[in-house]
Scaffold this motif. Structure first.
Motif: not given
Length: 206
Positions: A36, A123, A139
């Motif tokens: 991320q 996510y 994801t």
């Protein structure tokens, strides 16, 4: 664009985001935090340097090298992509192939950036034991008017740091795609010929 290259491009585009904003930078992030943070960092950098990149595309290559690719273990990926051909290669061939394979991903990413239109990334929770040394970060990429695209990053722990070793997009493995393509080329023309072909391709700007 070759399908394997499209898979790579999408994966690299999505492995890049808002490091400076919603997710605080950490010295030793978890696998999911790494994906991320890196995703958000890259997108932020591209937005900030939009004009510079437009004038000089080489700047985009530099950003990819700096932000995204350090989180991939190209030596490991290269060995898997070549399979039995890796075991029979000389150390020089291994180094040359790894270098050209890495450059291929940089240029594939740069070529695909014009197709990216800011899709949102979801996510999903990581299902792994606290002491796991290999994990999968899942994801989903939202596509307005179409089903979301599932993308999974397979990472392993190397010297205390998480590294990407494969990317699976809609059940299609990046490593498996390149392995199939490269294997047939090596069988037909040899490993040196494949390395030369990749080097020649990498000489052309995206």
């Amino acid at each position: 664009m070759h399908y394997a290259m499209k898979v790579t491009a999408i994966a690299l585009i999505l492995l890049n985001g808002v490091w400076f904003h919603s997710v605080p930078a950490m010295a030793n992030p978890s696998a999911q935090e790494l994906v991320q943070q890196t995703s958000e960092h890259m997108i932020t950098a591209i937005n900030a340097e939009h004009d510079a990149i437009k004038q000089n595309p080489e700047r985009l290559y530099a950003l990819v090298e700096e932000i995204v690719l350090p989180h991939f273990d190209f030596r490991r990926m290269s060995s898997w992509v070549l399979g039995k051909h890796w075991r029979g290669a000389t150390e020089e061939q291994k180094e040359q192939f790894t270098r050209e394979f890495r450059t291929l991903l940089v240029r594939t990413y740069a070529t695909a950036m014009s197709e990216y239109s800011g899709q949102k990334i979801a996510y999903l929770p990581v299902k792994a034991a606290p002491d796991a040394t290999e994990v999968t970060v899942r994801t989903e990429i939202e596509q307005p008017g179409s089903p979301s695209i599932p993308i999974s990053y397979n990472l392993f722990l190397k010297d205390g740091t998480w590294k990407v070793q494969d990317v699976v997009i809609d059940n299609t493995s990046l490593v498996a795609n390149y392995r199939s393509s490269f294997s047939s080329e090596v069988k037909r023309d040899g490993l040196d010929a494949l390395i030369s072909k990749l080097a020649a391709r990498n000489q052309h700007k995206a």
